[in-house]
Design an enzyme around this catalytic site. Structure first.
Site, mmCIF file in Angstrom:
data_model
loop_
_atom_site.group_PDB
_atom_site.id
_atom_site.type_symbol
_atom_site.label_atom_id
_atom_site.label_comp_id
_atom_site.label_asym_id
_atom_site.label_seq_id
_atom_site.Cartn_x
_atom_site.Cartn_y
_atom_site.Cartn_z
ATOM 1 N N LYS A 1 2.941 0.271 -10.912
ATOM 2 C CA LYS A 1 1.900 1.445 -10.739
ATOM 3 C C LYS A 1 0.474 0.695 -11.110
ATOM 4 O O LYS A 1 0.732 -0.530 -11.682
ATOM 5 C CB LYS A 1 1.958 2.590 -11.746
ATOM 6 N N LYS B 1 9.560 8.682 -5.718
ATOM 7 C CA LYS B 1 10.073 7.571 -4.967
ATOM 8 C C LYS B 1 11.434 7.116 -5.704
ATOM 9 O O LYS B 1 12.399 6.990 -5.142
ATOM 10 C CB LYS B 1 9.263 6.338 -4.533
#
Ligand code: 26W
Length: 814
Positions: free
Chosen positions: A546, A658
């Site tokens: 991220k 995900k």
């Protein structure tokens, strides 16, 4: 649509394409040539349905949604288009017959990295769901010449390089100069009244810029729908160029002028959390909005309906406040160009526009200095002022004498235009992106607006497209699921819940394990090839992928690894389950602290990976240039998903979804959509730790957090932190990490890293223990996959369609 009747037909069409388009044969073509030929062959096939979709929409006057976003993080399109077109297997086999590997060709495509992170990738998932659900929804964005920067790690530090993703051409786009739009900047506005007393505005001496659209087809899954992602590019207008050349009589001036106009769509701002207030960024925002809204208005006018029908035929959605100027721009067009009065134009605008908020970080709230807006967009500024005046007057009626409240809600105040306020006042719907986030908007961040317009606020928990993130990224798992429960989950992802039938089926649980191991081996191979690092597929693959940000707390993860290293060094018998810690993260180029954390992670990697005492137990890999296509390789190979933000700060997260869908278990705080994941899988199937949002607020309220006290009382914290600045393998006797140390101790640890450290360590120990109990671990993984259907963006988009946009599936296409 049948694209190729069989494999042989594909092969001969493909060979013909190579010859006719590129003048090459299979033998003389490079891999890139074959990628290009395959792409154009597929694009030709897509074109038929693209045209047909547009015709159907026109014929039925279908209501159209336009999703305005400064970012569309599309990644690669080839594989996904083949999947959605139902020809993936056929093409793969055909290519194999010709000695070509589809996945190699896919790797030739540059990522369309036109986004920073979550917000941009969400927009891309939404487009896939819209087309797959046969909904008339299109993207409206910018065609940046340079996307998200290319990250290199040099001497352990992040260095940014330009991402010239268009260098080899973007095969999927179609330039449509005939649909160009003029966008105007600067100049002066004068007004005069006609004989009926009506005000007219004249706009003069402005700078015109040509917006040229490049359309990218968005292919639906196993249907005939092809929607459009329209990306605008800035160019000088021909007239402007001619007059400039004539007046200045010098070529150099003309070139400089051309460059300055083109610069509007030159690059994506690489910051996803701090608002910089740069005038080029405001130009970009207005450029997108003005070109987009004008082109939407043009298509609406072709329907020949009265303006009052506009909201029945058009929905304009703004992805965060970046495209908020949609509101005054539509007002401008309706009033100045279509002759509508204020009230009528306002009703149409408000009924058409809806807004999603993606963050509560105060430094990310956009506001523009009044002087800048006035000089760059004089007419738009007048309209914003008028919206503000009328809004404040209405407030005064409801809350007479409440100066504080009105000043707090005003759109223009303290010399600034507040884009969130404009977005709320000008929209009929305002949504957050996860339950907790929406509650925080309603009860805290936007409380006064919520009290004023309670009916406008709603939640739409984010989602991800299971087609890209499961069916395409993880084909082995996808096949195993289909063998077990049939293929209905592919169109009804909630059907994944059927997998729970296998919770006692040892053979199936083993199969899940084998697939994970195969994916891990493939990923380890890829890491070896690309990074030269050997990682052990039997270790736990623990990933944090991220953007790098203080609130996401990559630092907590890093400190934990330092602690494990210390344990292993001081006690050779220390019981540890081998783990590979994998990071992917870009820092905004101006975010000094985030860059320091990247340097720290890389330092830890070099210490740990080179120390024979520990390297068989822990490994650290920082993968440079994390991107959509890299995520597709990593996620199927992950065991542990790090979602460790400070509670209240992560609006939703989508990487968490995900990873869950691919069978990884979450180590996370009760933040964003982690809360909803927890509620679905149950406490035994997720590793929750740390302060809750309520506890964080309590600390804020009574100001009682002292990171120094944690440091003083916890020997592990003290030892690890001291290693940052005193002589240690990590500091190498230098002061590289002084700022990190200071942020944690001198500045009282804004994100409660030290506060959550003990709880994080404890939870990670539990993860290690549980991982060794294979059957239980596989069961937890199964439960996560089974429950992940809720997080398909198909569910999210159905909610937007029903509750915000009021659109239905276009059955006529069948
Ligand atoms: C103006 C600078 C700027 C640019 C982008 C400020 C803020 C942003 C975005 C709103 C940041 C962002 O991407 N937010 C993320 O949105 C995701 C999709 O909703 C969420 O899953 C993430 O939690 C949120 O951080």
């Amino acid at each position: 649509m049948v694209m190729f009747s069989d494999k042989e037909e594909f092969k001969s069409e493909f060979k013909a394409q190579l010859e006719n388009q590129l003048g090459k044969t299979i033998d003389s073509a490079s891999e890139f040539d074959t990628y290009r030929a395959l792409g154009s062959l597929i694009q030709e096939k897509i074109n038929k349905n693209w045209l047909k979709t547009n015709q159907e929409y026109k014929k039925h006057k279908t209501k159209q949604v336009y999703y305005f976003s400064m970012e569309f993080l599309m990644g690669r399109l080839l594989g996904n288009n083949l999947l959605n077109l139902h020809v993936l297997a056929l093409v793969e086999e055909g290519l194999a017959d010709l000695g070509l590997s589809l996945s190699e060709l896919e790797n030739k495509e540059s990522d369309a990295g036109l986004g920073n992170g979550g917000l941009g990738r969400l927009a891309a998932c939404f487009l896939d769901s819209l087309a797959s659900l046969e909904l008339a929804g299109h993207g409206c964005g910018l065609r940046y010449r340079y996307g998200m920067f290319d990250q290199h790690i040099i001497d352990g530090k992040q260095v940014e390089f330009p991402d010239y993703w268009l260098s080899k051409g973007f095969i999927w786009e179609v330039r449509r100069p005939e649909d160009s739009i003029e966008v105007r900047f600067g100049g002066h506005v004068s007004s005069n009244r006609d004989k009926d007393g009506k005000l007219h505005f004249k706009y003069e001496n402005y700078q015109p810029v040509q917006a040229v659209p490049y359309d990218v087809p968005v292919v639906g899954y196993h249907n005939d729908t092809v929607n459009t992602l329209r990306l605008w590019s800035a160019e000088p207008t021909v007239e402007d160029t001619m007059t400039k050349a004539e007046r200045e009589g010098e070529f150099g001036h003309f070139l400089a002028h051309k460059r300055s106009l083109e610069s509007i769509s030159d690059f994506l701002y690489p910051d996803d959390s701090t608002e910089e207030g740069k005038s080029l960024r405001l130009k970009q925002e207005y450029f997108l909005v003005s070109a987009g809204v004008q082109s939407v208005v043009r298509s609406f006018e072709r329907l020949g309906l009265p303006w009052s029908c506009f909201p029945d035929k058009v929905a304009l959605h703004i992805n965060d406040t970046h495209p908020a100027l949609v509101i005054p721009e539509l007002m401008r067009i309706l009033m100045d160009e279509k002759g509508m009065g204020w009230e009528e134009a306002w009703d149409v605008t408000q009924a058409s526009v809806s807004y999603t908020n993606h963050t509560t970080l105060s430094e990310a709230l956009e506001s523009w200095p009044v002087g800048l807006v006035r000089s760059l967009l004089p007419r738009i500024f007048m309209i914003i002022n008028e919206i503000n005046e009328r809004f404040c007057q209405a407030l005064w009626k409801t809350y007479p004498g409440e100066f504080d409240r009105i000043a707090d809600l005003a759109i223009v105040a303290d010399g600034q235009v507040k884009m969130a306020h404009l977005s709320i006042v000008g929209s009929h719907s305002i949504n957050g992106v996860a339950k907790l986030h929406t509650d925080i908007l309603k009860e805290r961040e936007m409380k006064r607006f919520y009290n004023t317009f309670p009916e406008r606020f709603n939640n739409k928990t984010n989602g991800i497209t299971h087609r890209r993130w499961l069916m395409h990224a993880n084909r082995p798992l996808s096949s195993a699921i289909t063998e077990a429960i049939g293929d209905r989950w592919m169109t009804e992802p909630k059907e994944l819940i059927q997998l729970l039938k296998y919770k006692d089926d040892l053979a199936f649980l083993d199969r899940l394990h084998e697939i994970k191991q195969e994916n891990k081996a493939a990923f380890a191979h890829w890491i070896k090839e690309t990074q030269g690092i050997t990682i052990d597929p039997s270790s736990i693959f623990d990933v944090q992928i991220k953007r790098l940000h203080g609130y996401k707390r990559q630092l907590l993860n890093a400190l934990h690894i330092m602690h494990l290293y210390n344990e292993l060094k001081s006690d050779p018998t220390f019981d540890i389950v081998p783990r590979t810690f994998i990071f992917g993260a870009k820092a905004a180029p101006s975010y000094h602290f985030a860059k320091k954390v990247i340097q720290l992670i890389n330092r830890i990697a070099s210490v740990v990976n080179n120390d024979p005492d520990v390297r068989d137990y822990i490994k650290v890999v920082f993968l440079p240039n994390y991107s959509v296509s890299m995520a597709e390789k990593m996620i199927p190979a992950s065991n542990v998903s790090e979602q460790i933000s400070m509670a209240t700060k992560e609006a939703s997260g989508t990487g968490n979804m995900k990873l869950m869908m691919n069978g990884a278990l979450t180590v996370g705080t009760m933040d964003g959509a982690n809360v909803e994941i927890h509620d679905l899988v149950g406490h035994d199937n997720i590793y929750i730790f740390g302060l809750s949002s309520e506890e964080v607020w309590d600390y804020y309220r009574n100001g009682s957090y002292s990171s120094r006290a944690v440091y003083d009382n916890d020997e592990r914290v003290r030892h690890t932190l001291d290693q940052l600045i005193h002589y240690s393998p990590f500091s190498k006797g230098e002061r590289d990490f002084q700022e990190i140390y200071d942020a944690l101790l001198t500045y009282n640890d804004e994100y409660f890293v030290l506060k959550d450290f003990a709880s994080y360590l404890f939870t990670q120990r539990k993860v290690s223990q549980d991982y060794q109990r294979k059957r239980q671990w596989n069961l937890k993984s199964l439960v996560n996959i089974s429950q992940s259907g809720v997080f398909s963006s198909d569910r999210t988009i159905q909610e937007y369609a029903r509750e915000i946009w009021d659109i239905q599936r276009v059955q006529t296409l069948k």
